[in-house]
Design a protein around this motif. Structure first.
Motif, short mmCIF file in Angstrom:
data_model
loop_
_atom_site.label_atom_id
_atom_site.label_comp_id
_atom_site.label_asym_id
_atom_site.label_seq_id
_atom_site.Cartn_x
_atom_site.Cartn_y
_atom_site.Cartn_z
N HIS A 162 31.34 -51.66 -139.05
CA HIS A 162 32.21 -52.82 -138.98
C HIS A 162 33.48 -52.63 -139.80
CE1 HIS A 162 28.40 -54.44 -137.52
NE2 HIS A 162 29.08 -55.43 -136.99
N ASN A 196 24.34 -53.37 -133.19
CA ASN A 196 24.71 -53.18 -134.58
C ASN A 196 25.13 -54.44 -135.31
OD1 ASN A 196 24.35 -50.31 -134.57
ND2 ASN A 196 26.26 -50.13 -133.42
N SER A 197 25.10 -55.58 -134.63
CA SER A 197 25.58 -56.82 -135.26
C SER A 197 24.45 -57.84 -135.36
CB SER A 197 26.73 -57.41 -134.44
OG SER A 197 27.85 -56.55 -134.46
N ALA A 198 24.36 -58.47 -136.51
CA ALA A 198 23.37 -59.51 -136.71
C ALA A 198 23.80 -60.83 -136.08
CB ALA A 198 23.11 -59.70 -138.21
N SER A 242 28.89 -52.21 -144.32
CA SER A 242 28.65 -51.56 -143.03
C SER A 242 29.82 -50.67 -142.64
CB SER A 242 28.43 -52.61 -141.94
OG SER A 242 28.51 -52.01 -140.66
N ASP A 266 25.36 -56.72 -143.85
CA ASP A 266 25.62 -55.58 -144.72
C ASP A 266 27.13 -55.46 -144.90
OD1 ASP A 266 25.01 -51.98 -144.48
OD2 ASP A 266 25.85 -53.22 -146.08
N TRP A 323 28.15 -61.86 -145.82
CA TRP A 323 28.43 -61.61 -144.41
C TRP A 323 29.85 -61.08 -144.25
CZ3 TRP A 323 25.73 -62.31 -139.77
CH2 TRP A 323 24.43 -62.84 -139.90
N THR A 346 27.91 -58.75 -139.62
CA THR A 346 26.74 -58.11 -140.20
C THR A 346 26.49 -58.68 -141.58
OG1 THR A 346 25.85 -56.00 -140.98
CG2 THR A 346 28.24 -56.25 -141.05
N ARG A 376 19.09 -60.86 -134.09
CA ARG A 376 20.32 -61.64 -134.02
C ARG A 376 20.12 -63.03 -134.60
NH1 ARG A 376 23.77 -59.65 -129.77
NH2 ARG A 376 24.42 -57.61 -130.53
#
Length: 296
Positions: free
Chosen positions: A63, A36-38, A60, A57, A90, A55, A4
């Motif tokens: 998301h 699943n989330s940064a 993704s 990615d 992002w 995220t 995170r």
């Protein structure tokens, strides 16, 4: 759980893009759950609280699915998506903040009735499925075919079931057809994805699928068993949902067996601490369903 990021670690351009949506951020409370989330945090702004997750990615699927699905979810049973922004690699989503606790699904918990009511509202609102691009659950089950994969290299934990693999593979085919339908299903009713205030709100629609209207009530059965309910009691609690906890008993049995295989395959391929408990709950339900089907 992916690593995170903190608010101050986000690129300046990303923080500016978020604040263009919600106004100046004055404080940040970081989420302690989710995988699943940064970035995941409650943002304090001049206009109130916003839950923000994102995220790095930008493609993704999880998301992007949430962005597509959110406009169709009834606000009484799911948080509203207020905005989303793509900036500097992002993808960030800003949701209505829900000041609730995660659901307690243990026997006698008052949360269960609230969860059943929320799922009833969602099933009514999302059947037929809104015009949103989501995968079909039947296609996913057919692609993974968990029992076919497990038969190729059975883990030792499945030794008691080895003489039933052919039967389970046949039931897998029944389940693939049984889950076909025209409802938008959540499919991931982890208690961490259910927030309780004076009602229940279902969050994190990353794994939404097009499926039969009874699919989420069937998933709820497994979560109830994992929380301490006997299989017959779990089915009774979920049966008040639209379509009950399944359609024909044989189809429900096929689904239970297939989800057992699904969780066992995930446990083997992607080990994680929580999977053993879900495998145990799914196998308990499958064993109960198999015995019930034979008694009919």
């Amino acid at each position: 759980m992916m690593q995170r990021r903190r608010w101050e670690d986000l690129p300046t351009s990303v923080r500016e893009a978020v604040q263009q949506q919600c106004g100046p951020v004055t404080a940040v409370d970081y989420a302690t759950t989710g995988v699943n989330s940064a970035f995941a945090a409650t943002l304090h702004t001049e206009d109130g609280l916003v839950f923000c997750k994102g995220t790095t990615d930008t493609t993704s699927a999880a998301h992007r699915t949430e962005v597509r699905v959110a406009p169709y979810l009834p606000a009484v049973a799911a948080p509203r998506l207020l905005w989303h922004t793509d900036e500097s690699g992002w993808l960030l989503l800003g949701f209505e903040h829900v000041a609730g606790q995660h659901a307690d699904l243990s026997p006698e918990s008052p949360h269960i009735d609230l969860v059943v009511e929320a799922l009833h509202i969602l099933t009514e609102a999302l059947t037929p499925c809104p015009p949103v691009e989501v995968p079909h659950l039947s296609d996913k089950l057919a692609r993974v075919a968990p029992w076919r994969r497990l038969r190729q290299a059975p883990p030792k934990e499945l030794e008691p079931w080895r003489d039933r693999f052919d039967e389970f593979i046949a039931l897998e085919g029944v389940a693939i057809e049984a889950v076909r339908g025209d409802s938008l299903a959540h499919t991931d009713l982890n208690p961490l994805n259910i927030l309780i205030t004076d009602r229940a709100k279902i969050i994190d629609w990353a794994w939404a699928h097009r499926a039969a209207p009874w699919v989420d009530s069937a998933h709820l059965v497994i979560r109830l068993i994992a929380s301490g309910h006997a299989p017959q009691d779990a089915e009774a609690r979920a049966a008040s949902l639209r379509g009950g906890s399944g359609s024909a008993p044989e189809k429900l049995t096929a689904f239970a067996v297939t989800v057992f295989g699904w969780w066992e395959w995930l446990r083997v391929k992607y080990p994680a601490p929580q999977r053993a408990r879900l495998v145990e709950a799914a196998s308990t339900w499958a064993a109960y369903r198999l015995s019930e089907t034979r008694l009919r």
